[in-house]
Enzyme design. Structure first.
Site, PDB file in Angstrom:
ATOM      1  CG  HIS A  65      39.260  76.521  13.008  1.00 40.13           C
ATOM      2  ND1 HIS A  65      38.126  76.784  12.232  1.00 40.13           N
ATOM      3  CD2 HIS A  65      39.184  77.055  13.987  1.00 40.13           C
ATOM      4  CE1 HIS A  65      37.198  77.354  13.165  1.00 40.13           C
ATOM      5  NE2 HIS A  65      38.028  77.682  14.257  1.00 40.13           N
ATOM      6  CG  ASP A 177      35.068  80.715  15.352  1.00 36.72           C
ATOM      7  OD1 ASP A 177      36.115  80.094  15.008  1.00 36.72           O
ATOM      8  OD2 ASP A 177      34.419  80.267  16.110  1.00 36.72           O
ATOM      9  CD  GLU A 209      37.875  74.906  16.562  1.00 42.71           C
ATOM     10  OE1 GLU A 209      38.097  75.128  17.555  1.00 42.71           O
ATOM     11  OE2 GLU A 209      36.666  75.133  15.890  1.00 42.71           O
ATOM     12  CD  GLU A 210      33.641  76.226  14.362  1.00 45.99           C
ATOM     13  OE1 GLU A 210      33.234  75.954  15.757  1.00 45.99           O
ATOM     14  OE2 GLU A 210      34.291  77.466  14.626  1.00 45.99           O
ATOM     15  CG  ASP A 232      39.768  79.368  16.884  1.00 45.18           C
ATOM     16  OD1 ASP A 232      38.959  80.086  16.496  1.00 45.18           O
ATOM     17  OD2 ASP A 232      39.533  78.018  16.924  1.00 45.18           O
ATOM     18  CG  HIS A 319      29.768  80.109  16.683  1.00 48.89           C
ATOM     19  ND1 HIS A 319      30.019  78.583  16.964  1.00 48.89           N
ATOM     20  CD2 HIS A 319      31.037  80.249  16.439  1.00 48.89           C
ATOM     21  CE1 HIS A 319      30.984  77.902  17.241  1.00 48.89           C
ATOM     22  NE2 HIS A 319      31.812  78.928  16.632  1.00 48.89           N
TER      23      HIS A 319
HETATM   24 ZN   LIG Z   1      36.998  78.893  16.044  1.00 50.10          ZN
END
Ligand SMILES: [Zn+2]
Length: 352
Positions: A65, A177, A209-210, A232, A319
């Site tokens: 992603h 990410d 994706e998130e 991922d 994140h």
């Molecule tokens: Zn991810």
């Protein structure tokens, strides 16, 4: 890692891609894969699909992603400050005092996000966890009118993007990410395209994706693959306060992680592990007993089912503004994925 491949990683990391606003990064992807893909398409959802042998009867999809978590301007305050909603899963504590960028129609606008200083917090406020609605973005505008000339409701916001190399082959950046996983998928296709492929290989830069694994769902439906591998990030557990009893032993620099559990096809898992062993690719094993919060989840249950695997990249501080990975891990993950697609004969039986 080759210089061009390293440049690609940095370019991906320095290009904004909050979910729903992926076009700039997809432009980078389209430009890069044009050199070696047989066919490059973009679907209506925004997924970019780079294919080798697209007409082959057996199709393998590699999903990475491209979207990153971000914010979305929701309100312009009377004094010109901005309030925002989240795109994706934020820990608001991670946002206090960060440099940010508002991606406006007229270009990137520097901003900071913060709240009042500790000296001015009441005893009660000091004990509380900060909420996003109690913070604001400051672009230096003097008035609401000045802010409105620059910013529109619904403009996306990211952390200030930037890549930093560290000791020991490590690097940090916002949105490792999943820019590093996207890099693996693109690089695996490039490496594999030098060999003799007997199947169709579709490297997909998936969107959104998130916010619920959405681009993998739509692109997999369109491609209709029999085999799918998602790439991922996963939580590295080699830092304080993370409980290895549940999450296992996952170290930065010890290689890509092959995940076992019900979201994975066991025959795919064994193929990945034996290829890693045969090609002397350091790797790690992780367990997960549930449906994964990543692209491997919609992949597995697409249409009549897809033989699915997950190759994960160890990541510290997911994140946050300082997500850390090992460059060796992504390099080896690309080798493992390339070896996997090259190993496919077109009549492998992956029924569990
Ligand atoms: Zn991810």
């Amino acid at each position: 890692m080759e210089a061009a491949a390293c440049d690609l990683l940095i370019k991906l990391l320095e290009t904004p891609s909050p979910s729903g606003f992926e076009r700039p990064i997809q432009d980078v992807v389209r430009a890069y894969v044009g050199d070696f893909a047989d066919r490059v398409t973009t679907d209506l959802h925004g997924n970019v699909i780079a294919a080798k042998n697209p007409e082959a009867p057996i199709r393998v999809m590699l999903a990475g992603h491209c979207d990153q978590i971000g914010l979305l301007v929701s309100h312009i305050h009377d004094q010109g400050f901005l309030h925002a909603q989240t795109i994706g899963g934020w820990d608001p504590q991670q946002l206090i005092g960060q440099r940010m960028t508002v991606w406006t129609a007229v270009g990137p606008l520097p901003a900071v996000i913060s709240r009042k200083p500790i000296h001015l917090l009441t005893d009660e406020e000091r004990k509380q966890v900060v909420k996003l609605e109690d913070m604001w973005l400051d672009i230096g505008a003097k008035s609401k009118d000045e802010a409105k000339e620059l910013v529109r409701i619904g403009d996306p916001v990211t952390l200030q993007l930037g890549y930093q190399e560290m000791r020991g082959g490590l690097a940090n950046s916002p949105a490792m990410d999943n820019k590093c996983g996207l890099w693996v998928v693109l690089e695996a296709l490039r490496r594999a395209s030098k060999g003799d492929l007997k199947v169709g290989v579709f490297a997909v830069s998936t969107v959104a994706e998130e916010i619920g694994l959405r681009g993998a769902q739509t692109s997999a439906f369109g491609i209709d693959p029999q085999i799918g591998i998602a790439v991922d990030v996963t939580h590295a557990t080699d830092c304080p306060t993370i409980d290895k009893r549940q999450r296992g032993e996952i170290n930065l620099g010890s290689g890509p992680v092959v995940v076992r559990g019900p979201n994975m096809n066991p025959v795919i898992v064994e193929r990945l592990l034996s290829l890693a062993q045969k090609n002397e690719i350091p790797h790690q094993l992780a367990a997960s007993g549930r449906a994964q919060p990543n692209d491997s989840n919609p992949l597995q249950i697409c249409r009549a089912g897809v033989a699915t695997g997950l190759v994960a990249i160890p990541n510290r501080y997911m994140h946050s503004a300082v997500e850390m990975i090992s460059l060796d891990d992504i390099d080896r993950a690309a080798d493992l994925l390339a070896a996997f697609v090259v190993s496919l004969t077109g009549d492998d039986d992956f029924r569990p």
